[in-house]
Design a protein around this motif. Structure first.
Motif, PDB file in Angstrom:
ATOM      1  N   GLN B 153       2.763  17.809  -4.935  1.00  8.28           N
ATOM      2  CA  GLN B 153       1.525  17.976  -4.154  1.00  8.28           C
ATOM      3  C   GLN B 153       0.320  17.461  -4.928  1.00  8.28           C
ATOM      4  O   GLN B 153      -0.579  16.836  -4.362  1.00  8.28           O
ATOM      5  N   ALA B 154       0.300  17.716  -6.246  1.00  5.52           N
ATOM      6  CA  ALA B 154      -0.819  17.252  -7.076  1.00  5.52           C
ATOM      7  C   ALA B 154      -0.844  15.725  -7.133  1.00  5.52           C
ATOM      8  O   ALA B 154      -1.915  15.108  -7.076  1.00  5.52           O
ATOM      9  N   LEU B 155       0.334  15.108  -7.245  1.00  4.35           N
ATOM     10  CA  LEU B 155       0.408  13.636  -7.257  1.00  4.35           C
ATOM     11  C   LEU B 155      -0.052  13.086  -5.911  1.00  4.35           C
ATOM     12  O   LEU B 155      -0.706  12.040  -5.839  1.00  4.35           O
ATOM     13  N   ASP B 156       0.272  13.813  -4.842  1.00  2.20           N
ATOM     14  CA  ASP B 156      -0.121  13.402  -3.500  1.00  2.20           C
ATOM     15  C   ASP B 156      -1.647  13.415  -3.354  1.00  2.20           C
ATOM     16  O   ASP B 156      -2.250  12.475  -2.807  1.00  2.20           O
ATOM     17  N   ILE B 157      -2.280  14.478  -3.854  1.00  2.00           N
ATOM     18  CA  ILE B 157      -3.750  14.579  -3.800  1.00  2.00           C
ATOM     19  C   ILE B 157      -4.381  13.457  -4.622  1.00  2.00           C
ATOM     20  O   ILE B 157      -5.336  12.806  -4.200  1.00  2.00           O
ATOM     21  N   GLN B 158      -3.815  13.223  -5.807  1.00  3.87           N
ATOM     22  CA  GLN B 158      -4.338  12.162  -6.678  1.00  3.87           C
ATOM     23  C   GLN B 158      -4.249  10.793  -5.979  1.00  3.87           C
ATOM     24  O   GLN B 158      -5.166   9.978  -6.069  1.00  3.87           O
ATOM     25  N   ALA B 159      -3.130  10.587  -5.262  1.00  3.20           N
ATOM     26  CA  ALA B 159      -2.909   9.298  -4.599  1.00  3.20           C
ATOM     27  C   ALA B 159      -3.969   9.025  -3.529  1.00  3.20           C
ATOM     28  O   ALA B 159      -4.330   7.877  -3.278  1.00  3.20           O
ATOM     29  N   GLU B 160      -4.474  10.122  -2.914  1.00  2.79           N
ATOM     30  CA  GLU B 160      -5.444   9.952  -1.831  1.00  2.79           C
ATOM     31  C   GLU B 160      -6.748   9.327  -2.315  1.00  2.79           C
ATOM     32  O   GLU B 160      -7.466   8.685  -1.544  1.00  2.79           O
ATOM     33  N   THR B 161      -7.092   9.565  -3.580  1.00  2.00           N
ATOM     34  CA  THR B 161      -8.355   9.037  -4.098  1.00  2.00           C
ATOM     35  C   THR B 161      -8.135   7.871  -5.058  1.00  2.00           C
ATOM     36  O   THR B 161      -9.098   7.331  -5.593  1.00  2.00           O
ATOM     37  N   PRO B 165      -2.897   1.620  -4.040  1.00  3.35           N
ATOM     38  CA  PRO B 165      -1.850   2.435  -3.408  1.00  3.35           C
ATOM     39  C   PRO B 165      -0.662   2.620  -4.355  1.00  3.35           C
ATOM     40  O   PRO B 165      -0.452   1.813  -5.267  1.00  3.35           O
ATOM     41  N   LEU B 166       0.111   3.674  -4.115  1.00  8.72           N
ATOM     42  CA  LEU B 166       1.270   3.956  -4.967  1.00  8.72           C
ATOM     43  C   LEU B 166       2.336   2.870  -4.832  1.00  8.72           C
ATOM     44  O   LEU B 166       2.475   2.238  -3.780  1.00  8.72           O
ATOM     45  N   THR B 167       3.096   2.696  -5.909  1.00  5.31           N
ATOM     46  CA  THR B 167       4.269   1.819  -5.861  1.00  5.31           C
ATOM     47  C   THR B 167       5.452   2.616  -5.313  1.00  5.31           C
ATOM     48  O   THR B 167       5.376   3.837  -5.163  1.00  5.31           O
ATOM     49  N   LEU B 174       6.851  11.188  -6.497  1.00  6.01           N
ATOM     50  CA  LEU B 174       6.017  12.157  -5.773  1.00  6.01           C
ATOM     51  C   LEU B 174       6.877  12.970  -4.801  1.00  6.01           C
ATOM     52  O   LEU B 174       6.815  14.206  -4.769  1.00  6.01           O
ATOM     53  N   GLN B 175       7.692  12.288  -4.026  1.00  4.66           N
ATOM     54  CA  GLN B 175       8.479  12.971  -3.004  1.00  4.66           C
ATOM     55  C   GLN B 175       9.629  13.780  -3.588  1.00  4.66           C
ATOM     56  O   GLN B 175      10.029  14.791  -3.006  1.00  4.66           O
ATOM     57  N   GLY B 239      -4.748   4.960   5.360  1.00  2.97           N
ATOM     58  CA  GLY B 239      -4.390   3.822   4.521  1.00  2.97           C
ATOM     59  C   GLY B 239      -3.528   4.232   3.331  1.00  2.97           C
ATOM     60  O   GLY B 239      -3.541   3.597   2.280  1.00  2.97           O
ATOM     61  N   LYS B 240      -2.772   5.319   3.536  1.00  7.88           N
ATOM     62  CA  LYS B 240      -1.950   5.876   2.467  1.00  7.88           C
ATOM     63  C   LYS B 240      -0.638   5.087   2.355  1.00  7.88           C
ATOM     64  O   LYS B 240      -0.047   4.713   3.376  1.00  7.88           O
ATOM     65  N   ALA B 241      -0.176   4.879   1.126  1.00 13.88           N
ATOM     66  CA  ALA B 241       1.126   4.228   0.948  1.00 13.88           C
ATOM     67  C   ALA B 241       2.224   5.187   1.381  1.00 13.88           C
ATOM     68  O   ALA B 241       2.207   6.369   1.036  1.00 13.88           O
ATOM     69  N   THR B 242       3.166   4.695   2.174  1.00 18.53           N
ATOM     70  CA  THR B 242       4.326   5.485   2.587  1.00 18.53           C
ATOM     71  C   THR B 242       5.550   4.586   2.439  1.00 18.53           C
ATOM     72  O   THR B 242       5.418   3.390   2.142  1.00 18.53           O
ATOM     73  N   PHE B 243       6.743   5.169   2.638  1.00 14.20           N
ATOM     74  CA  PHE B 243       7.941   4.340   2.572  1.00 14.20           C
ATOM     75  C   PHE B 243       7.889   3.243   3.634  1.00 14.20           C
ATOM     76  O   PHE B 243       8.388   2.146   3.425  1.00 14.20           O
ATOM     77  N   VAL B 244       7.268   3.546   4.773  1.00 16.22           N
ATOM     78  CA  VAL B 244       7.167   2.547   5.834  1.00 16.22           C
ATOM     79  C   VAL B 244       6.205   1.428   5.445  1.00 16.22           C
ATOM     80  O   VAL B 244       6.505   0.246   5.632  1.00 16.22           O
ATOM     81  N   SER B 245       5.049   1.787   4.847  1.00 19.24           N
ATOM     82  CA  SER B 245       4.095   0.741   4.467  1.00 19.24           C
ATOM     83  C   SER B 245       4.656  -0.115   3.334  1.00 19.24           C
ATOM     84  O   SER B 245       4.333  -1.293   3.226  1.00 19.24           O
ATOM     85  N   LEU B 246       5.520   0.460   2.509  1.00 18.80           N
ATOM     86  CA  LEU B 246       6.060  -0.275   1.359  1.00 18.80           C
ATOM     87  C   LEU B 246       7.311  -1.072   1.708  1.00 18.80           C
ATOM     88  O   LEU B 246       7.549  -2.143   1.155  1.00 18.80           O
ATOM     89  N   LEU B 247       8.141  -0.528   2.612  1.00 18.98           N
ATOM     90  CA  LEU B 247       9.435  -1.166   2.913  1.00 18.98           C
ATOM     91  C   LEU B 247       9.456  -1.814   4.290  1.00 18.98           C
ATOM     92  O   LEU B 247      10.407  -2.537   4.617  1.00 18.98           O
TER      93      LEU B 247
END
Lengths: 289, 289
Positions: B153-161, B165-167, B174-175, B239-247
């Motif tokens: 959850q903390a990594l998720d919050i960090q990713a938002e700001t 975007p995450l790799t 994170l997941q 505009g969050k990175a997700t498995f869908v946005s990455l794959l």
């Protein structure tokens, strides 16, 4: 002597918590956890350590539940200080976690500290028997959950919007949950580690916990904000029933003093070895912070 | 069959939680606790029950950790939905706890549900050996705390700001914390109760947990808000990175399907007895809620 023992135990518990949180990643939630468990009197951790000494339990074992109860106590403060709860800006003379970081971080810090409390009390590194670790953790859950500390907090919130102020019985029940339950658990922990009779330390801590809360109510009236390290006079401003509003200032002081006598009487089976815990009870009603 | 087993287990876990919370006082925090643990798929609790069946552990024993993990999962949802976290109004098609009551009650409800989770897993009424109960509770603390779920959850919050975007590696880490850790614990619980080898169920649940999250990301794009029971399209909006946005959508579906195959392979030591868990893995990527 009590003040030396408290200082020494507080330092050891702090070092143990620092070590546990040393290798964690560089994230606000981890910084917030370290921040929230630093400082404070660590009275609950001290009660664990001293109760353990009374029963000949090694310090290397007692340090785990002592650190655990400080993590649980810290979690309750971090969440209690949130704007949607007590809305406090200051704790131990420093900005509260949600003021230094933000509300979301404070929610996570409290959540993670509660979990850490259970992790510490269950850690096999303390070399206590699994029977003992399961007993410590289960009793900690019962003391801190919806039949213990959280129940007290819920009754406290309800009282704020109630039409009639609480009676003495109701406020006693509220405080037995809100502050009493963790204090009782702390004092019992040494006897649990030794698988010994819980009664003397339970009776001691039940009286001590109530005296502690009465002293808190007195500090809210008589204390100085800079010394106390948090806002004072809040209860009177809100017209909230307290032991002082119900018993008067002198009545509250007398009641606290009687409770300290009762707490010390409960320790008579331990004789002179209970000297430090007797001094702790005196301290609880004479502290200015 | 899987869907029957899931429905039957969900009902039994619900009844167990109702019974545990039946005799509590009439306070918003108690009503909020009951509300938060009602409904939902109870996939985690089902994994506990099914893992226990695989190891010949009686249902009367498995129901305790099954109810425990649902309490822990519910706590994480109640806090996650808060305005200072994900700020969600809807959960399982109903108002979230802070919308039905208020933010302060939701903080307390989450806190008390976390504690209840540990209480349930430690309760001697489950008749598991104290060694097993201590092991279950310690592993639950590790899975849910600042090295498990809260870390995610903390990594998720960090990713938002974060500026970039995450790799794929970062989002996988994170997941693994945010959703994976509790799913892995759930699948392991039966083997822990039987003091048996954890590896097959660990490998199964590690793949399953990741497939579950990829399916969640796909639902966020393809799902219907009414069916899913919570807001959809939020990740893309942010505009969050997700498995869908990455794959890509097809790539994400292929990856989820490969993970389900890997999950089923991991259960080969159990042979045909793992049929229901194999179906569960298929369900995870084909669900519409």
């Amino acid at each position: 002597m009590f003040s030396d023992a408290l200082r020494r135990d507080a330092a050891r518990i702090g070092a143990h918590l620092d070590e546990v949180l040393a290798k964690e990643p560089d994230l606000p939630v981890i910084h917030g956890m370290r921040y929230a468990v630093s400082g404070g009197k660590r009275l609950r951790g001290f009660l664990v350590m001293e109760g353990a000494r009374l029963h000949g339990v090694p310090e290397a074992q007692a340090i785990w539940p002592a650190a655990a109860i400080e993590a649980i106590h810290a979690y309750s403060l971090v969440h209690d200080d949130l704007p949607c709860m007590d809305d406090d800006d200051l704790r131990r003379g420093l900005p509260t976690v949600h003021r230094k970081w933000d509300d979301g971080t404070a929610v996570l810090v409290g959540d993670a500290l509660q979990t850490l409390g259970f992790e510490l009390v269950l850690d096999a590194a303390c070399h206590a028997d699994p029977v003992v670790r399961a007993d410590l953790a289960l009793s900690l859950a019962r003391a801190s959950g919806h039949r213990g500390m959280v129940l007290g907090q819920a009754l406290d919130i309800q009282a704020e919007t109630a039409e009639t102020p609480l009676t003495l019985d109701q406020i006693t029940e509220l405080q037995a949950g809100k502050t009493g339950a963790l204090i009782v658990w702390s004092a019992q922990a040494g006897a649990r580690l030794a698988q010994s009779d819980l009664k003397p330390l339970t009776d001691y801590a039940t009286a001590l916990g109530l005296a502690f809360q009465i002293a808190d109510d007195i500090l809210d009236v008589e204390g100085d904000e800079t010394t106390v390290g948090k806002a004072v006079g809040k209860d009177a401003d809100r017209g909230k029933a307290t032991f002082v509003s119900l018993l008067g200032l002198d009545g509250a002081k007398r009641r606290a003093s009687d409770l300290v006598d009762a707490a010390c009487d409960a320790l008579s089976p331990y004789g002179a070895r209970a000297q430090t815990l007797n001094e702790a009870a005196q301290f609880v009603i004479s502290r200015d912070t």
